[in-house]
Design a protein around this motif. Structure first.
Motif, PDB file in Angstrom:
ATOM      1  N   THR A  14     -76.477 -21.502   1.865  1.00 55.28           N
ATOM      2  CA  THR A  14     -77.156 -21.798   3.121  1.00 55.28           C
ATOM      3  C   THR A  14     -76.389 -21.270   4.336  1.00 55.28           C
TER       4      THR A  14
ATOM      5  N   PHE B 193     -77.815 -18.349   6.559  1.00 53.73           N
ATOM      6  CA  PHE B 193     -78.929 -18.563   7.478  1.00 53.73           C
ATOM      7  C   PHE B 193     -78.465 -18.884   8.900  1.00 53.73           C
TER       8      PHE B 193
ATOM      9  N   THR C 104     -86.587 -12.262  12.188  1.00 55.96           N
ATOM     10  CA  THR C 104     -86.012 -11.765  10.931  1.00 55.96           C
ATOM     11  C   THR C 104     -85.053 -10.602  11.160  1.00 55.96           C
TER      12      THR C 104
ATOM     13  N   ASN D 272     -81.541 -12.061  12.130  1.00 58.32           N
ATOM     14  CA  ASN D 272     -80.928 -13.089  11.297  1.00 58.32           C
ATOM     15  C   ASN D 272     -80.703 -12.528   9.899  1.00 58.32           C
TER      16      ASN D 272
ATOM     17  N   GLY E  78     -79.700 -13.834   7.053  1.00 60.69           N
ATOM     18  CA  GLY E  78     -80.249 -14.591   5.929  1.00 60.69           C
ATOM     19  C   GLY E  78     -81.740 -14.413   5.793  1.00 60.69           C
ATOM     20  N   LEU E  79     -82.479 -14.481   6.914  1.00 62.36           N
ATOM     21  CA  LEU E  79     -83.925 -14.321   6.867  1.00 62.36           C
ATOM     22  C   LEU E  79     -84.324 -12.886   6.536  1.00 62.36           C
TER      23      LEU E  79
END
Length: 259
Positions: A115, A118, A187, A190, A192-193
């Motif tokens: 996690t 993110f 997106t 970021n 992670g996205l």
């Protein structure tokens, strides 16, 4: 005439008597208030995201202040706006609990490798930038104005028309749609996205859709806090902790990944 028949006859008379010709006016005025607030929010969103830099800074706070003044002049009480001093104590208690919960969740998210990615938002790559954003820009430009507009003014107008169900349904949906413009580059900025959805057009659509769903869900929780505490202090605290603590967490994760 039997005296026992009088109450029944009174009820029949009361039911048969027509409503005054002006009885529909308060509800009509309430609908007008909702329409005005929604139109102002749409115009505010467009101006803030698709015009100048200075407009993006000032439009939301100014619009929120105008809406509060306008609805006060329309007869809305401080309690309907979530600004009544008699609810401050209860709002503060809920605020502390909300911030503590978010801090716990964020700490767990940073600790877990899966996690952690993110939190890698390029917007908050430096600690100094994250601090300025968290303590000044986010509360003054985003959190407080948005809560005044949505959990204050919009909440009060929707409740007059539809009651609690309307506030939860329409208020949450509108809060989700409010974030379409701000999530257009989500997106791409970021890590992670982008890894999940990609950074192309489809990834952008997926990012916007996800942002609308997530913020609508957040709006539902903010509304619950507002109704439960009677004050907008609690949704302000939760809203700030999600954005402000998130910004600080992003800077911390960047520092960890670079070290």
């Amino acid at each position: 005439m039997d005296a026992r028949e009088t109450p029944g006859e009174d009820r029949v008379t009361a039911e048969a008597s027509p409503l005054p010709s002006w009885a529909w006016l308060p509800r009509f005025h309430a609908w007008i208030d909702v329409a005005v607030v929604v139109c102002v929010l749409i115009a505010t969103n467009v101006i803030a995201h698709f015009t100048t830099v200075w407009a993006s800074i000032a439009t939301v706070p100014v619009s929120a202040a105008i809406l509060v003044v306008l609805m006060r002049r329309r007869g809305m009480r401080w309690s309907e706006l979530g600004l009544s001093p008699r609810h401050w104590k209860r709002g503060t208690l809920y605020s502390v609990a909300a911030v503590a919960l978010v801090l716990t969740v964020v700490a767990i998210g940073i600790a877990l490798p899966f996690t952690r990615q993110f939190f890698l938002s390029e917007r908050y790559a430096t600690l100094s930038g994250a601090l300025v954003a968290s303590m000044i820009i986010i509360p003054l430009q985003t959190v407080i104005p948005e809560e005044l507009a949505f959990r204050g003014v919009l909440h009060g107008t929707l409740e007059r028309v539809w009651g609690a169900r309307g506030v939860f349904a329409a208020g949450s949906l509108l809060f989700g749609l409010w974030h379409v413009a701000s999530s257009l580059g989500l997106t791409a900025g970021n890590a992670g996205l982008a890894a999940i959805f990609g950074s192309g057009v489809l990834g952008q659509v997926a990012g916007v859709t996800g942002a609308v769903i997530a913020t609508a869900a957040a709006g539902f929780v903010f509304t619950w806090l507002r109704r439960r505490s009677g004050s907008i202090l609690a949704p302000i605290a939760l809203h700030w902790s999600l954005n402000g603590v998130g910004a600080l967490a992003a800077a911390l994760v960047w520092q960890i990944s670079m070290g």
